[in-house]
Structures are given as C-alpha cells and as structure tokens.
Design an enzyme around this catalytic site. Structure first.
Site, short mmCIF file in Angstrom:
data_model
loop_
_atom_site.label_atom_id
_atom_site.label_comp_id
_atom_site.label_asym_id
_atom_site.label_seq_id
_atom_site.Cartn_x
_atom_site.Cartn_y
_atom_site.Cartn_z
N HIS A 1 -78.84 29.61 -17.24
CA HIS A 1 -78.36 31.00 -17.08
C HIS A 1 -78.56 31.84 -18.35
O HIS A 1 -77.66 32.51 -18.84
CB HIS A 1 -76.94 31.09 -16.51
CG HIS A 1 -75.81 30.42 -17.25
ND1 HIS A 1 -75.63 30.55 -18.60
CD2 HIS A 1 -74.81 29.64 -16.81
CE1 HIS A 1 -74.54 29.88 -18.94
NE2 HIS A 1 -74.04 29.31 -17.89
N HIS B 1 -63.95 21.98 -12.38
CA HIS B 1 -64.51 23.31 -12.62
C HIS B 1 -65.51 23.61 -11.50
O HIS B 1 -66.32 22.78 -11.17
CB HIS B 1 -65.20 23.27 -14.00
CG HIS B 1 -65.91 24.52 -14.41
ND1 HIS B 1 -65.55 25.77 -14.01
CD2 HIS B 1 -66.98 24.68 -15.25
CE1 HIS B 1 -66.38 26.65 -14.57
NE2 HIS B 1 -67.25 26.01 -15.32
N GLU C 1 -67.89 25.96 -11.36
CA GLU C 1 -69.22 26.50 -11.65
C GLU C 1 -70.26 25.55 -11.02
O GLU C 1 -70.07 24.33 -10.95
CB GLU C 1 -69.46 26.65 -13.16
CG GLU C 1 -70.69 27.51 -13.42
CD GLU C 1 -70.83 27.97 -14.88
OE1 GLU C 1 -69.99 27.60 -15.71
OE2 GLU C 1 -71.80 28.70 -15.16
N ASP D 1 -73.06 24.22 -11.65
CA ASP D 1 -73.65 23.04 -12.30
C ASP D 1 -72.78 21.80 -12.11
O ASP D 1 -73.26 20.68 -12.27
CB ASP D 1 -73.95 23.29 -13.79
CG ASP D 1 -72.80 23.86 -14.58
OD1 ASP D 1 -71.91 24.51 -13.98
OD2 ASP D 1 -72.77 23.68 -15.81
N HIS E 1 -63.96 26.57 -18.87
CA HIS E 1 -64.81 27.69 -19.11
C HIS E 1 -64.55 28.90 -18.19
O HIS E 1 -64.86 30.04 -18.54
CB HIS E 1 -66.24 27.14 -18.92
CG HIS E 1 -67.35 28.09 -18.93
ND1 HIS E 1 -68.38 28.04 -18.05
CD2 HIS E 1 -67.60 29.13 -19.75
CE1 HIS E 1 -69.24 28.99 -18.31
NE2 HIS E 1 -68.81 29.67 -19.33
N ASP F 1 -66.47 21.30 -19.22
CA ASP F 1 -67.38 22.00 -20.12
C ASP F 1 -66.97 21.91 -21.61
O ASP F 1 -67.83 22.02 -22.48
CB ASP F 1 -67.48 23.48 -19.73
CG ASP F 1 -68.48 23.72 -18.61
OD1 ASP F 1 -69.37 22.88 -18.41
OD2 ASP F 1 -68.38 24.77 -17.94
N TYR G 1 -73.96 25.03 -28.30
CA TYR G 1 -73.18 25.13 -27.05
C TYR G 1 -71.90 25.91 -27.30
O TYR G 1 -71.54 26.82 -26.55
CB TYR G 1 -72.88 23.71 -26.60
CG TYR G 1 -72.16 23.55 -25.29
CD1 TYR G 1 -72.87 23.28 -24.12
CD2 TYR G 1 -70.78 23.60 -25.21
CE1 TYR G 1 -72.21 23.08 -22.92
CE2 TYR G 1 -70.11 23.41 -24.02
CZ TYR G 1 -70.83 23.15 -22.88
OH TYR G 1 -70.17 22.96 -21.69
N HIS H 1 -71.34 17.83 -19.93
CA HIS H 1 -72.74 17.98 -20.37
C HIS H 1 -72.94 17.13 -21.63
O HIS H 1 -72.11 17.15 -22.54
CB HIS H 1 -73.06 19.42 -20.75
CG HIS H 1 -72.95 20.40 -19.63
ND1 HIS H 1 -73.85 20.46 -18.59
CD2 HIS H 1 -72.04 21.38 -19.40
CE1 HIS H 1 -73.49 21.44 -17.76
NE2 HIS H 1 -72.40 22.01 -18.22
FE LIG Z 1 -69.01 26.19 -16.81
FE LIG Z 2 -71.13 23.41 -17.23
#
Ligand SMILES: [Fe+2]
Ligand SMILES: [Fe+2]
Ligand SMILES: Cc1cc2nc3c(=O)[nH]c(=O)nc-3n(C[C@H](O)[C@H](O)[C@H](O)COP(=O)(O)O)c2cc1C
Length: 394
Positions: free
Chosen positions: A24, A78, A80, A82, A144, A163, A191, A224
C-alpha cells in the site's frame, strides 16, 4: 513441510511474500511475511490468517498439522486485509470455528466480509481456556487500526501483537537469532517510521500498560517478519526510544530539482551541516523513495526541504513528501525550506505554509534563489546548514 515450532503445540503457519515491493505505497524492498499461528490443545485455535492471495498455502499448512474442521477458534487480532483476507476461505474449512475479535473487530469483519460468521467479542483481560493453555486478550486500538488487539499465550509467555513489533522482511528464517541483526533492526525501524510513527503517544501508553500488567514476555510473535525469541526486549526498547522521539544530531535534506539549482543549494547546505560534525543525509526524491526518507527522518533532529517552483507552487514529489510527512507526525524536528525559482516563486511559501499548518517547528531562515545560485547564495546555503546543525547540537 518444515515445521516452525514456537513452543510445544504452537506452530507458525504463515506465508512468505518474497516479491512484494509495494505494500500500500510502502516500498518493501525486502518483501514481507504474513504470520499466522496454529495452537493445538484440547481446543484448537488459529491466530490470524494471511493475505487472500495466499489462502491456499495457509490451508495446506494447517492441513499438514490437523484437520481444519477441528479448529475451534479463529482469533482475528486485526481485520486489515493482509491478516484477514483468507478468513472467508479458511472459515469454510474450519466450519466449526468461532471467530474471536474485539467489538470493533466484529464490526470490521462484517463490513469487509458480510455477516455469515459466528463471532464472539472479547475485551482487555478476557481469557479463553484451550486446555493446558490460556489465551488472554489485550485491546490495542489504533495499533494498527481501531479494531486491533494483542493475543497473549499465558503459559508460554508468547505475545502475538499482530502489526506491532513487525518488520517487512521476507526470509527463510523465522526467528530473530537466525537473521542478520542490522538488517532486522533496519527493517523494524523502517516499519515503525512508515506505519507506527503517528501513533507514538499510543505506543508509549501501551508499553506502560503492558508493563503494568506485569506479564512476562518470553517471545513476541508479530504478524510480519521474524519472531523475537532471542531478544524480545530489544524491540520493546527500540519502540520506547522511537516513540519518545529522541533524535540524533542528524540533519536530513530532502529535495527535488528540474535544472540543478536546488540540487546545488542542497549540496551546499549539506556541506555546511557536515562541517559541524553532525550526521547528514541527502535524498533527492526522484532517486530515493518516501519510505526511505521518513525512515531517515525518524531519528534526525532537523529536516531541510528544497523545491524549485513549478507553476507557482512546489514540485509534485515535494508536495507528496510533505503530505506523507504531515500525516506521520514526526516528533520534535526542526524544519527549514529552500529552493530556486524564476519569476514569481511560490514553492518555499507553499512548503512553509504547509509546515505551519501542521504545527511543525520552523527555523527562521528560509532561502530562495532566483534561477541559478551564485557564490554568495551558496555561501548563505552553507551557513544555513551550519546554523541548523548547531541547533541540533544545542
Ligand atoms: Fe495493519
Ligand atoms: Fe499488517
Ligand atoms: C515547467 C516549469 C514551470 C515553472 N514554473 C515557475 C513558476 O510558476 N514560477 C516561478 O517563479 N518559476 C517557475 N519556473 C522556473 C524555475 O523555478 C527555475 O527555473 C528554477 O531555477 C528551477 O530550479 P531547479 O534548477 O532546482 O529545478 C518553472 C520552470 C519550469 C521548467
């Protein structure tokens, strides 16, 4: 399949996204991973899923360890995409699973994927007994997204903070002690700078809260990158430093140029700053990307931004840079602006206005040069560099 075991009964079942270079907009020059964890006990739990394009690989990894129909819980830390993109597919196979999420997580799951799911809402302090093991949840709004939460495996002292504490780092190794430490910290810093920087006050408070909860942390398993097992304290301390905004005696010069005038000014400012013995980084924005620029700015005390005037305003790369920087809210930096123009000018004025509106601290002197800088102009640029460097040391 090579098993990656965090502790007895806890497997990493994530995937490595070797080739992603644009996450992104974030330039992920070393790729990334989407981490998911499978906990097998009397009740079985899958913690997070992966990006939708990797749903099959996740499913295969689960199937190699157990029948997905025997998954009792899918923890969605989360929403999101991903981390939850594979949820609709995995939920079809894990047909007996109840989804566990925060209240806002539940809403976000429904907003992304519809309401065909059995979702149980948890809040900070709630526990889920799996058998020998207990999962405890800690809401972490805005780390996040508003829905974010951490899952803590009580008996194994493993924090799964999604995250937080992650790195965009694709590697065949899964643990911090198996990768080059400098590369790891560089990616953790990149990050933090590009994702978490605006959330610094929340991070400071969350770190205090986790400390007050007194929960021992033997391992941090983020969503991640690699898992912090050898030295989880290292990344906690790094986050404390970064969120405190403690910059070094370092000046970052970010600029762009059409015909080289602003470039010459940038080089003179850099020389002036370097003459004071501070660290200097010079980034032309059509050579360096915004991800790199904000990473350099994270631990700097001053940022000097240069733009030629194009059509009465700033150069587009500089306006993109400032838009990005304003949103990331870098803490405690001194800002200064310079540039070359031909007739009416406008770039330095626009940059200054944008910085003022954002509440940035601005150095009194900004330098504008008509067309090509002469020796006198370059001397002023050199002196600007000296002044800024002196202020970072003050
Ligand atoms: Fe995120
Ligand atoms: Fe993420
Ligand atoms: C496409 C273009 C548009 C420009 N628009 C303006 C302008 O609106 N106002 C102005 O003062 N100068 C304008 N200029 C002049 C430049 O700002 C000037 O040439 C300056 O010295 C360029 O700096 P640089 O060598 O760092 O690119 C324009 C130049 C170009 C090439």
């Amino acid at each position: 399949m090579n098993r990656v075991v965090l502790a007895e009964g806890i497997d990493w079942v994530g995937v490595v996204d070797w080739n992603i270079r644009d996450f992104h907009g974030y330039v992920t020059r070393r790729g990334t991973t989407y981490n998911a964890y499978l906990i097998q006990d009397e009740k079985n739990a899958l913690v997070d899923t992966v990006k939708h394009t990797f749903a099959n690989e996740l499913l295969q990894k689960i199937c190699a360890l157990m029948d997905p129909a025997k998954i009792d819980y899918i923890i969605v830390n989360h929403v999101e995409i991903d981390h939850s993109g594979s949820l609709p597919i995995i939920a079809k196979y894990a047909k007996n699973a109840t989804i566990i999420a925060s209240a806002r997580g539940k809403d976000a799951i429904i907003e992304h994927y519809g309401s065909d799911f059995r979702i149980e809402v948890v809040k900070t302090g709630d526990e889920l007994k799996l058998g020998k093991r207990t999962l405890r949840f800690i809401e972490a709004p805005m780390l996040h997204w508003p829905d974010s939460m951490f899952t803590y495996v009580v008996e194994d002292k493993i924090l799964m903070p999604n995250d937080a504490f992650g790195q965009h780092l694709a590697t065949s190794a899964r643990f911090d002690d198996e990768v080059n430490e400098n590369v790891l910290m560089e990616e953790a810093k990149t990050y933090y700078a590009n994702i978490l920087m605006p959330l610094a006050p929340l991070i400071t408070r969350k770190l205090e809260e986790v400390t007050q909860l007194g929960i021992p942390i033997a391992m941090i398993a983020p969503s991640h990158g690699v898992i912090w097992r050898a030295n989880p304290a290292k990344i906690i301390h790094a986050y404390a430093d970064w969120s405190a905004g403690a910059g070094k005696n370092k000046v970052v010069i970010v600029y762009d140029t059409m015909w080289g005038s602003t470039d010459r000014m940038a080089r003179a400012i850099a020389e002036g700053a370097a003459s004071q013995g501070v660290e200097v980084k010079v980034l032309k924005l059509r050579a360096a990307d915004l991800t790199e620029a904000l990473t350099e700015i994270l631990d700097a005390k001053a940022v000097v931004v240069g733009s030629p005037t194009l059509n009465n305003g700033m150069f587009p790369t500089i306006s993109a840079f400032l838009t990005y920087a304003v949103g990331l809210k870098p803490k405690g930096k001194l800002w200064s602006f310079f540039g070359s123009y031909g007739w009416g000018g406008g770039a330095v004025r626009s940059m200054t206005e944008m910085a003022q509106k954002a509440g940035f601290q601005i150095h009194e002197t900004n330098i504008e040069v008509k067309y090509v800088p002469d020796q006198e102009d370059l001397k002023k640029c050199f002196e600007l560099g000296q002044q800024i460097a002196a202020r970072t040391k003050a």
